[in-house]
Structure formats: structure tokens, C-alpha cells
Design a protein around this motif. Structure first.
Motif, PDB file in Angstrom:
ATOM      1  N   LYS A   1      -7.100   9.768  -4.208  1.00  0.00           N
ATOM      2  CA  LYS A   1      -7.146  11.084  -3.667  1.00  0.00           C
ATOM      3  C   LYS A   1      -7.995  12.345  -4.509  1.00  0.00           C
ATOM      4  O   LYS A   1      -8.725  12.922  -4.346  1.00  0.00           O
ATOM      5  CB  LYS A   1      -5.747  11.800  -3.768  1.00  0.00           C
TER       6      LYS A   1
ATOM      7  N   GLY B   1      -4.295  13.663 -10.103  1.00  0.00           N
ATOM      8  CA  GLY B   1      -3.717  13.755  -8.710  1.00  0.00           C
ATOM      9  C   GLY B   1      -2.412  14.404  -8.468  1.00  0.00           C
ATOM     10  O   GLY B   1      -2.155  14.961  -7.409  1.00  0.00           O
TER      11      GLY B   1
ATOM     12  N   SER C   1      -2.970  19.479  -5.637  1.00  0.00           N
ATOM     13  CA  SER C   1      -2.324  19.305  -4.420  1.00  0.00           C
ATOM     14  C   SER C   1      -3.407  20.290  -3.416  1.00  0.00           C
ATOM     15  O   SER C   1      -4.318  20.973  -3.650  1.00  0.00           O
ATOM     16  CB  SER C   1      -1.176  19.913  -4.103  1.00  0.00           C
TER      17      SER C   1
ATOM     18  N   SER D   1      -4.358   3.955   1.952  1.00  0.00           N
ATOM     19  CA  SER D   1      -3.316   4.370   1.012  1.00  0.00           C
ATOM     20  C   SER D   1      -2.082   3.521   1.444  1.00  0.00           C
ATOM     21  O   SER D   1      -1.303   3.167   0.374  1.00  0.00           O
ATOM     22  CB  SER D   1      -2.737   5.815   1.258  1.00  0.00           C
TER      23      SER D   1
ATOM     24  N   PHE E   1      -8.077   7.085   5.640  1.00  0.00           N
ATOM     25  CA  PHE E   1      -7.360   7.378   4.415  1.00  0.00           C
ATOM     26  C   PHE E   1      -5.924   7.269   4.377  1.00  0.00           C
ATOM     27  O   PHE E   1      -5.430   6.412   3.319  1.00  0.00           O
ATOM     28  CB  PHE E   1      -7.478   8.957   3.946  1.00  0.00           C
TER      29      PHE E   1
ATOM     30  N   GLN F   1      -2.759   8.657  -5.631  1.00  0.00           N
ATOM     31  CA  GLN F   1      -3.276   9.694  -6.228  1.00  0.00           C
ATOM     32  C   GLN F   1      -4.835   9.514  -6.903  1.00  0.00           C
ATOM     33  O   GLN F   1      -5.612  10.572  -7.008  1.00  0.00           O
ATOM     34  CB  GLN F   1      -2.452  10.223  -7.601  1.00  0.00           C
TER      35      GLN F   1
END
Length: 293
Positions: free
Chosen positions: A197, A57, A61, A21, A17, A194
Motif C-alpha cells: 500500500k 502503512g 490510511s 494482497s 490490488f 501495508q
């Protein structure tokens, strides 16, 4: 699968990830030659669906997920009210703040306030207003950032099987990673992260919800009844007031907390900031970035 294999899989997924990213931020950085592209992170950069996912996103959190699910598990109806308040807060932000922020064609909340106060005719003036809003943003976001980073640090330490003494190092490492995302990718790169995510979180939550509901015959009422029985609170679990109490002071605390979630969450600077950028320069207004049509 043994616990060691599970930890190894979690570490591999985490590192994958992070790699994806950083790659997304690197791809976004190719278009960040000027402030307009660096700050352009709204619907103009991703389209309506992508822009909405990027805002989601920013709104969701690790601390939000853990605190909300924990509040529902421990406080029952109060936790559900907390979750509903955060959703309504996002609606209020989109309903009342979204359009004015987009129409101004500015980048930050300082730009927006300076323009509304008539403090400057261009975006280079009113430094005192921008400094005040910058300091305010830091004051508001610093406690929130520390809570979120500490939560992420705990998750990272548990995932890598590190002792409690490594919590500070994991928290600092998580913060440094976030700084890299913002510095190299700008609002667009952070938006890509985001969106990624949200996709991962939604997939994981749907799978987890399916596994839990399957144990109770796909019946949400049966799941709620089981949670109420195991909570030890009895019928109070299904009524508001379990978290703060049934006293007058407790009810006032509940109302105040709900109001804070409704108004405060909708005005967080890092969320409202995503409403500012648009696409294309305004005709006749040098340096102003127009909202997307």
C-alpha cells in the motif's frame, strides 16, 4: 479516455490490488503455525526498511490522506500544522516507545503492561490486565475503524459507480476484506499488504504532486499563493486559527487538537503492536519472543 473507460480501469486496478494482497497473505500464512510467527510483524520479519514501510502503512490510511489534504486545502496553515503533528507523533512513538516495547519481547500492549506492573512471571498470567487492555483497545479503535471503513466504502462506491444506498454494503465488504487479511496472514501478512500500500500511495502521490506543481512552474510558493487566493480567506489562510477561529476558545481548541494528534496517534494500539514482536526465543525465558538484534 472516457469516464466509462476510467471507471473500468479503476475497477481493474482495485481488483488486481485485492488479488495481490490476498496472495501475499497466503504466502505469509505458510509460516503461521505458532503465536510467535503469527504476531511477528516487526523488523525481524521484513528488515529495517520493510519494517519501517509496514509501520508507515499502518499509520497512513485513506481517511488520513483525505482529511490531511482536505485540511490543508481548506484551512491552510492549520492543515499544515495538523500534518506536521502526525509526523512528529510518529517520531515520538519511535523515540520513546519503540525501544522499550522491543526490549520486552512481548506480543501485545496487554503483555507489555502486565510485565511492567509485575502482575505475572510469565505471559500466561494476569488475565485481568490483558482483558482490560483488550477492552481499551477496542474502545479506542472502534471509532477510528468506523471512520476509516466508511471513507473506504465511499471510495469503493464511487469507483464502482454505485448509488449512495450501496455505501453500507461497500463499508461492510471493506471491513470483511480487512478481517481476512488479519485472520489469514497475521501481522506478517498485514505487513506485506501495508508495504504494498505504501508503495502504491507514494507512487500515486508523487505523480499527482508532480502534475500539480508542473501547472505552477514547479514552485511551491506559487501553488500556496494560488490556494490562498482561491480559499476566500485572504491572509488568514496563511495564519493559524482559520479552522477553530482566533478567539481564546479557538486557540485552546487548536492546542488541544494538536496535543491529541501528538500523543494520541503515537499510542494507537495497532501501531504500537508492530513494535512488540522480535525474532528468536530468549535464552532461559521459555515462551518469550526476543527483540531482533
Amino acid at each position: 479516455m472516457s469516464s466509462g473507460d476510467g471507471e473500468s480501469l479503476a475497477v481493474m486496478v482495485f481488483l488486481g490490488f485485492v488479488a495481490v494482497s490476498l496472495l501475499l497473505c497466503g504466502l505469509a500464512a505458510a509460516d503461521l503455525d505458532d503465536p510467535e510467527h503469527f504476531y511477528a510483524g516487526g523488523g525481524a520479519a521484513f528488515g529495517p526498511v520493510g519494517g519501517g514501510l509496514a509501520i508507515a502503512g499502518d499509520y497512513i490510511s485513506a481517511a488520513t490522506l483525505l482529511s490531511t489534504t482536505g485540511a490543508v486545502a481548506l484551512d491552510g496553515a492549520d492543515g499544515i500544522l495538523f500534518a506536521c503533528a502526525t509526523v512528529v507523533s510518529l517520531y515520538l512513538m519511535m523515540r520513546f516507545l519503540g525501544e522499550p516495547l522491543r526490549r520486552k519481547g512481548v506480543f501485545t500492549l496487554g503483555d507489555f503492561v502486565a510485565d511492567r506492573l509485575g502482575a505475572s512471571a510469565d505471559r500466561l498470567g494476569a488475565p485481568s490486565v490483558r482483558r482490560a487492555l483488550g477492552v481499551t483497545s477496542l474502545v479506542v479503535l472502534t471509532p477510528l475503524l468506523l471512520v476509516q471503513l466508511s471513507t473506504a466504502g465511499r471510495i469503493m462506491a464511487a469507483m464502482f459507480g454505485l448509488p449512495d444506498g450501496a455505501l453500507t454494503g461497500c463499508t461492510v465488504a471493506g471491513g470483511a476484506l480487512m478481517v481476512c487479511y488479519a485472520a489469514f496472514g497475521g501481522m506478517r501478512g498485514v505487513g506485506y499488504v501495508q508495504i504494498l500500500k505504501v508503495g502504491v500511495v507514494l507512487t500515486a502521490m508523487l505523480l499527482l504532486a508532480g502534475v500539480v506543481l508542473a501547472r505552477y512552474g514547479w514552485s511551491p510558493p506559487a501553488l500556496f499563493d494560488a490556494a490562498q487566493e482561491q480559499s476566500g480567506a485572504g491572509t488568514a489562510y496563511a495564519r493559524p486559527g482559520l479552522h477553530f477561529g482566533d478567539s481564546v476558545a479557538g486557540r485552546l481548541d487548536l492546542i488541544g487538537f494538536e496535543a491529541t494528534l501528538l500523543v494520541g496517534a503515537a499510542c494507537l494500539p495497532h501501531i504500537t503492536m508492530r513494535m512488540h514482536p522480535g525474532s528468536g526465543h530468549c535464552q532461559g525465558v521459555p515462551g518469550r519472543w526476543c527483540p531482533a538484534v
